[in-house]
Design a protein around this motif. Sequence first.
Motif, PDB file in Angstrom:
ATOM      1  N   ASN B 736       0.840  -1.191   0.000  1.00  0.00           N
ATOM      2  CA  ASN B 736       0.000   0.000   0.000  1.00  0.00           C
ATOM      3  C   ASN B 736       0.881   1.248   0.000  1.00  0.00           C
ATOM      4  O   ASN B 736       2.105   1.145  -0.139  1.00  0.00           O
ATOM      5  N   GLU B 737       0.253   2.375   0.165  1.00  0.00           N
ATOM      6  CA  GLU B 737       0.981   3.617   0.010  1.00  0.00           C
ATOM      7  C   GLU B 737       2.113   3.731   1.024  1.00  0.00           C
ATOM      8  O   GLU B 737       3.142   4.362   0.782  1.00  0.00           O
ATOM      9  N   ASN B 738       1.924   3.131   2.165  1.00  0.00           N
ATOM     10  CA  ASN B 738       2.918   3.273   3.218  1.00  0.00           C
ATOM     11  C   ASN B 738       4.095   2.325   3.078  1.00  0.00           C
ATOM     12  O   ASN B 738       4.995   2.310   3.899  1.00  0.00           O
ATOM     13  N   GLY B 739       4.035   1.486   2.082  1.00  0.00           N
ATOM     14  CA  GLY B 739       5.142   0.542   1.905  1.00  0.00           C
ATOM     15  C   GLY B 739       4.950  -0.729   2.678  1.00  0.00           C
ATOM     16  O   GLY B 739       5.796  -1.613   2.670  1.00  0.00           O
ATOM     17  N   GLU B 740       3.803  -0.902   3.344  1.00  0.00           N
ATOM     18  CA  GLU B 740       3.560  -2.179   4.019  1.00  0.00           C
ATOM     19  C   GLU B 740       2.863  -3.113   3.055  1.00  0.00           C
ATOM     20  O   GLU B 740       2.096  -2.689   2.203  1.00  0.00           O
ATOM     21  N   SER B 741       3.143  -4.346   3.225  1.00  0.00           N
ATOM     22  CA  SER B 741       2.511  -5.289   2.299  1.00  0.00           C
ATOM     23  C   SER B 741       1.048  -5.474   2.678  1.00  0.00           C
ATOM     24  O   SER B 741       0.684  -5.532   3.846  1.00  0.00           O
ATOM     25  N   ILE B 742       0.225  -5.558   1.664  1.00  0.00           N
ATOM     26  CA  ILE B 742      -1.196  -5.733   1.869  1.00  0.00           C
ATOM     27  C   ILE B 742      -1.438  -7.159   2.355  1.00  0.00           C
ATOM     28  O   ILE B 742      -0.683  -8.080   2.025  1.00  0.00           O
ATOM     29  N   SER B 743      -2.501  -7.323   3.117  1.00  0.00           N
ATOM     30  CA  SER B 743      -2.814  -8.699   3.523  1.00  0.00           C
ATOM     31  C   SER B 743      -3.223  -9.499   2.286  1.00  0.00           C
ATOM     32  O   SER B 743      -3.878  -8.980   1.379  1.00  0.00           O
ATOM     33  N   GLN B 744      -2.811 -10.708   2.252  1.00  0.00           N
ATOM     34  CA  GLN B 744      -3.021 -11.577   1.081  1.00  0.00           C
ATOM     35  C   GLN B 744      -2.416 -10.958  -0.169  1.00  0.00           C
ATOM     36  O   GLN B 744      -2.978 -11.053  -1.258  1.00  0.00           O
ATOM     37  N   CYS B 745      -1.253 -10.349   0.023  1.00  0.00           N
ATOM     38  CA  CYS B 745      -0.645  -9.679  -1.121  1.00  0.00           C
ATOM     39  C   CYS B 745      -0.237 -10.663  -2.205  1.00  0.00           C
ATOM     40  O   CYS B 745      -0.125 -10.319  -3.366  1.00  0.00           O
ATOM     41  N   HIS B 746      -0.066 -11.906  -1.805  1.00  0.00           N
ATOM     42  CA  HIS B 746       0.420 -12.868  -2.796  1.00  0.00           C
ATOM     43  C   HIS B 746      -0.648 -13.204  -3.831  1.00  0.00           C
ATOM     44  O   HIS B 746      -0.366 -13.814  -4.839  1.00  0.00           O
ATOM     45  N   LEU B 747      -1.894 -12.812  -3.563  1.00  0.00           N
ATOM     46  CA  LEU B 747      -2.934 -13.124  -4.533  1.00  0.00           C
ATOM     47  C   LEU B 747      -3.142 -11.999  -5.544  1.00  0.00           C
ATOM     48  O   LEU B 747      -3.887 -12.161  -6.495  1.00  0.00           O
ATOM     49  N   ASN B 748      -2.476 -10.918  -5.325  1.00  0.00           N
ATOM     50  CA  ASN B 748      -2.808  -9.742  -6.135  1.00  0.00           C
ATOM     51  C   ASN B 748      -2.167  -9.781  -7.506  1.00  0.00           C
ATOM     52  O   ASN B 748      -1.276 -10.583  -7.771  1.00  0.00           O
ATOM     53  N   TYR B 749      -2.681  -8.858  -8.353  1.00  0.00           N
ATOM     54  CA  TYR B 749      -2.105  -8.745  -9.698  1.00  0.00           C
ATOM     55  C   TYR B 749      -0.675  -8.289  -9.578  1.00  0.00           C
ATOM     56  O   TYR B 749      -0.343  -7.440  -8.760  1.00  0.00           O
ATOM     57  N   TRP B 750       0.163  -8.832 -10.414  1.00  0.00           N
ATOM     58  CA  TRP B 750       1.578  -8.517 -10.258  1.00  0.00           C
ATOM     59  C   TRP B 750       2.191  -7.855 -11.485  1.00  0.00           C
ATOM     60  O   TRP B 750       3.376  -7.618 -11.537  1.00  0.00           O
ATOM     61  N   TYR B 751       1.435  -7.569 -12.475  1.00  0.00           N
ATOM     62  CA  TYR B 751       1.966  -6.716 -13.542  1.00  0.00           C
ATOM     63  C   TYR B 751       0.821  -5.861 -14.069  1.00  0.00           C
ATOM     64  O   TYR B 751      -0.344  -6.260 -13.978  1.00  0.00           O
ATOM     65  N   PRO B 752       1.132  -4.707 -14.595  1.00  0.00           N
ATOM     66  CA  PRO B 752       0.057  -3.810 -15.041  1.00  0.00           C
ATOM     67  C   PRO B 752      -0.693  -4.419 -16.213  1.00  0.00           C
ATOM     68  O   PRO B 752      -0.106  -5.081 -17.070  1.00  0.00           O
ATOM     69  N   GLY B 753      -1.977  -4.234 -16.201  1.00  0.00           N
ATOM     70  CA  GLY B 753      -2.793  -4.757 -17.292  1.00  0.00           C
ATOM     71  C   GLY B 753      -3.074  -6.234 -17.183  1.00  0.00           C
ATOM     72  O   GLY B 753      -3.588  -6.855 -18.106  1.00  0.00           O
ATOM     73  N   GLN B 754      -2.731  -6.805 -16.062  1.00  0.00           N
ATOM     74  CA  GLN B 754      -2.945  -8.247 -15.917  1.00  0.00           C
ATOM     75  C   GLN B 754      -4.429  -8.580 -15.987  1.00  0.00           C
ATOM     76  O   GLN B 754      -4.821  -9.570 -16.621  1.00  0.00           O
ATOM     77  N   GLU B 755      -5.237  -7.757 -15.387  1.00  0.00           N
ATOM     78  CA  GLU B 755      -6.667  -8.030 -15.332  1.00  0.00           C
ATOM     79  C   GLU B 755      -7.254  -8.081 -16.733  1.00  0.00           C
ATOM     80  O   GLU B 755      -7.926  -9.045 -17.115  1.00  0.00           O
ATOM     81  N   LEU B 756      -6.911  -7.081 -17.520  1.00  0.00           N
ATOM     82  CA  LEU B 756      -7.436  -7.007 -18.880  1.00  0.00           C
ATOM     83  C   LEU B 756      -6.954  -8.193 -19.711  1.00  0.00           C
ATOM     84  O   LEU B 756      -7.739  -8.888 -20.378  1.00  0.00           O
ATOM     85  N   LEU B 757      -5.655  -8.417 -19.629  1.00  0.00           N
ATOM     86  CA  LEU B 757      -5.081  -9.490 -20.438  1.00  0.00           C
ATOM     87  C   LEU B 757      -5.734 -10.820 -20.091  1.00  0.00           C
ATOM     88  O   LEU B 757      -6.121 -11.589 -20.977  1.00  0.00           O
ATOM     89  N   GLU B 758      -5.898 -11.054 -18.832  1.00  0.00           N
ATOM     90  CA  GLU B 758      -6.470 -12.335 -18.436  1.00  0.00           C
ATOM     91  C   GLU B 758      -7.916 -12.458 -18.889  1.00  0.00           C
ATOM     92  O   GLU B 758      -8.359 -13.524 -19.302  1.00  0.00           O
ATOM     93  N   LYS B 759      -8.629 -11.348 -18.846  1.00  0.00           N
ATOM     94  CA  LYS B 759     -10.009 -11.387 -19.317  1.00  0.00           C
ATOM     95  C   LYS B 759     -10.057 -11.744 -20.796  1.00  0.00           C
ATOM     96  O   LYS B 759     -10.857 -12.585 -21.246  1.00  0.00           O
ATOM     97  N   ILE B 760      -9.169 -11.096 -21.543  1.00  0.00           N
ATOM     98  CA  ILE B 760      -9.144 -11.354 -22.982  1.00  0.00           C
ATOM     99  C   ILE B 760      -8.813 -12.826 -23.250  1.00  0.00           C
ATOM    100  O   ILE B 760      -9.463 -13.505 -24.059  1.00  0.00           O
ATOM    101  N   LEU B 761      -7.813 -13.304 -22.537  1.00  0.00           N
ATOM    102  CA  LEU B 761      -7.380 -14.693 -22.752  1.00  0.00           C
ATOM    103  C   LEU B 761      -8.525 -15.655 -22.489  1.00  0.00           C
ATOM    104  O   LEU B 761      -8.775 -16.585 -23.267  1.00  0.00           O
ATOM    105  N   VAL B 762      -9.229 -15.430 -21.397  1.00  0.00           N
ATOM    106  CA  VAL B 762     -10.332 -16.331 -21.062  1.00  0.00           C
ATOM    107  C   VAL B 762     -11.411 -16.268 -22.126  1.00  0.00           C
ATOM    108  O   VAL B 762     -11.948 -17.293 -22.566  1.00  0.00           O
ATOM    109  N   LEU B 763     -11.692 -15.041 -22.587  1.00  0.00           N
ATOM    110  CA  LEU B 763     -12.719 -14.897 -23.615  1.00  0.00           C
ATOM    111  C   LEU B 763     -12.328 -15.644 -24.887  1.00  0.00           C
ATOM    112  O   LEU B 763     -13.141 -16.371 -25.481  1.00  0.00           O
ATOM    113  N   VAL B 764     -11.071 -15.458 -25.287  1.00  0.00           N
ATOM    114  CA  VAL B 764     -10.597 -16.135 -26.505  1.00  0.00           C
ATOM    115  C   VAL B 764     -10.741 -17.637 -26.344  1.00  0.00           C
ATOM    116  O   VAL B 764     -11.234 -18.344 -27.237  1.00  0.00           O
TER     117      VAL B 764
END
Lengths: 112, 974
Positions: B736-764
Amino acid sequence: MGRICPLLGPKASAFCMVMSIWGVIFLGLLGVFFHIQAVTLFPDLGFGEGEGGKEGGHSVEEAEGGQAWPSNELVESRYSDKAIQCWIAAGMYGVTLVLVFWQNKYNTQQIF
Amino acid sequence: MDLTTSVLVSDESEASGKSVVAPSSRRKVRSPIGTRTRLPAEAAGTGKLPTRRDVASRARRRSMTHRSVGRERGVWRSEEVCLAQLLLQPDAAFACVAQLGELGIVQFRDLNPSVSSFQRKYVNEVRRCDELERKLRYLRREMKNEGIELAELAGSEEAHMTLPDDVIDLDVFSTSPPRLALPNIRITEPFEKLEKELRESNRNEEKLKKNHAELIELKHILRKTQGLFEEMDQRRARFVEGRNSTSSHPDEPPLITTVEDDEAIHSREISLHILKLRFVTGVIQRERLPAFEKLLWRVCRGNAFLKTADIDDDGSSPNSSESADRAVFIIFFQGEQLHIKIRKICESFRAHLHPCPETPQERREMSIEVATRIEDLNKVLAQTQQHKHRVLVAASKNLRMWLTKVLKIKFIYHTLNLFNFDVTQRCLIAEVWCPEAELDLVKQTLKRATNESGCQVPSILHKIETNKTLPTFHRTNKFTRGFQNIVDAYGIANYGEINPAPYIMISFPFLFAVMFGDIGHGILMLAVALFFILKEKQLETANINNEIFQTFFSGRYVILLMGAFSIYTGFMYNEVFAKSIAIFDSSWVNPYKISSLRASPHDQIRQLSPEHSYLGSPYPIGVDPVWNLAETNKLIFLNSMKMKMAVLLGIGQMTFGLILSFYNHKYFKSDLDIKFMFIPQMLFLSCIFIYLCLQIIIKWIFFSWKADSVFGFSYPGASCLINMLMMKSRPSGFVNENGESISQCHLNYWYPGQELLEKILVLVAICCIPVMLFVKPFLQFRRHHKMARSIHTSRNLTVRINMSTDEAEIAGTGSEELAKVHTPQTSHSHSQKEFDPSDVLVNQSIQTIEFVLGCISHTASYLRLWALSLAHAQLSEVLWKMVFAHAFRVEGYMGAIVTYVLFFIFAFLSVFILVIMEGLSAFLHTLRLHWVEFQSKFYSGNGSVFTPFCLNQINLSADLSMDNSHLDEDSILQ
């Protein structure tokens, strides 16, 4: 001259031969590794057996007078002990090999 | 019409004959040494044809070079096979077929499958061969009884060359089928005579033996009854004496004399003197004796007197087991009536009756006579047996050869039975499948065989077009055979389909080794395989009929590769009998000071955190040996690594299989399959599964234990191990903004545009499914309609009818668009079958569902790589810790002895549990991964095998089992 002690047939002697060749090589190498004090063999030295219920734990405590951590000298001597132990066993397999060869000499059916 | 074709074809064969010569001459130029050595041999036979042996060996050599040169298709796909028609002159037919059989590269088709095997042309010959074979088997049985070993064939060369000699030896026998002078078998004469002789001698021997047995019985009877008779005589003498004494001494009357007594004496006298007692002697089995006695008593109402004596065997009789439990009996009786009755009883009890003279004199004479006769018989018997033995020993030298010959001849006649006669009955027509590469060789062989059989008209071979499914022929050598067998066990490849065997040669041992990674066990396996391979010749000749051994032996090259690959993966896993080796220094160091360690309790577990103890560069190759000592999290680390490796390998292999399917579609020129099967499948796979693999790899490369900024997000380091999820909305970034890791941070998106790309892939991926499902059947349906219309509209059609096979085919003459319509036939022969849209649709939907679900389940299935390798590692560790490690707890010399014993147990269990049992289970799992997960992507496996007509195989079967050759024959003839 007949067979003095006909214990092993062709198959049994072949089996024993393979086992003893393997024994000589394996135990010889294991002895070498103990000799050069391979770290991966440290658990086999019998130190740190947990709650000290085992034999190794006892000996540690006896040697160190109740102290939990073995001294370097003790570790080294244990390593060399085990190396010699392995070599003796390897030598015994060598003797076995010779015996098996001697037995096999009287087998009419050649396996090898 | 027939004539023209044959002339044309013979021209062609001439021409090709010339072209055949060319490579050989080229070969000679290339190897001058070979030429020099061969030249004198050819010069010696000036003006004559080179000897058969010479030509054959040269042909074989040439075919070898053929094999090694230009057959690139033979490895990757099945070899090109063509249907060829053979026109053989009846005189030469036998020789031609024999030669082709020796060559072993053509497969004869059955041209009259509707004819039962009893109505075929050469039934009589086959029967005759059967008869000969039966005789040979009889000889063999006799030899077995005599304990004579069969002589081995004098080398394979000898066995190979026998047949052509037979052909020369063959007689001309004119009563066989219509106006055909067919060779019949003359070589069989020697053993036919022999068999007759043997039978006769056997019959004689049997007769002699029977005689002998009878005589022996008689001897026993005489000996035993002597005692009985003597007893009788004594009694009689005593009785007579007693009577005389009473009469001679009247002054000493018996104490009590009555009239009745007198009469009794009188009557006894009468019975002895006037009514003469008769008797029957014989031999009966001892166990029947009580019943015999009882019956005798009942039937004769006590009027017969039975006396028995056991035959104590003195070893003189040849078949002592029979006479051992027999008894001699003698029955006294009176009167003809009883005699008949007693005889009948004796017969019913299978007692042997022997006449026995009445007077002692005669008996003595007879016994002497019997003794001499027995002696004579013994001599004769010994001589007969000796003679028989001699004959059999002589025959045993040839028996195997004879049997091979007869089997070969029989096999040839069976093949001739597959042939057709042409209309004029002047030649035999055969159809053969033959690899295109070998056509020249076949032609040459035919020419030679025709020449040798002295036939003027050449035999003709010409290729014919066919729309039948061609047989699949993979050339193998002893190395590739094991792998080809693995593939063939699942299904024979379709003709022209990609052969998975070359790929399996690498992937099979590799996937096996992933599950079996241990250097020590790998070395054991390699050693066994090397032993098999180095002792190959000896073990082959030893002919061990143990099925388990044979399985391992025939898979020796597979085992070799599996062992070698296991050593490699063991090196990667860094495991030797559950121990690791540190070739390089570990990249982890101990950050703790010894003094601080000594201060704490020694059973406390400490972590080596990467910040302090990791040196910064990973271990050069494989798993760091330090993990072997990490007791608590060794498994956690290895599991994650092995699981990801399994997924990577599995998806890699599936993708590879899919790519192979592309080459299959391309080879069969089916655009439809490429566009609407391969592409959507590939898209589906890459959108979900290849993306997953990429994620794994990228994570491995870019994320380390250090805090860093990766792909625009700041990554807090080892405290946040990222996982991978799809199709779930979640925040991006790790801190988060303070530099602390978010809870369950390991589940989060890890590169920009991941959400979009994954949506497209699933649709295809989802869109690919209906494409796979519906497009291909629809297009097929439309094409079918078009074609049906075009056939209707076009007028210029001819119908080609094959009389022999009752097949009709519509062919357009000169109409291009029709030819165009016909081209896809090669891949889909649906134009000939009834096109059923629903059928096609169902089929397609099954395929699609299988693929889509398969992608998921197969990926999961590849996790067995992880599971089994884990199980193997754990099991070997347990074996070390629970068995072998105990040896080091004992001190001194006792320790050495314990080591000696425990090593034996450890080694034994290592071999039988870890190498053999675990190896087998890993083998089976690998087999499944290849059959189901890999081959289902591209391999249909509906082909038929190319089984060349090969006479050398008979050799083998004749060698293997003389006794149950019934089975072999059947299997050969099928």
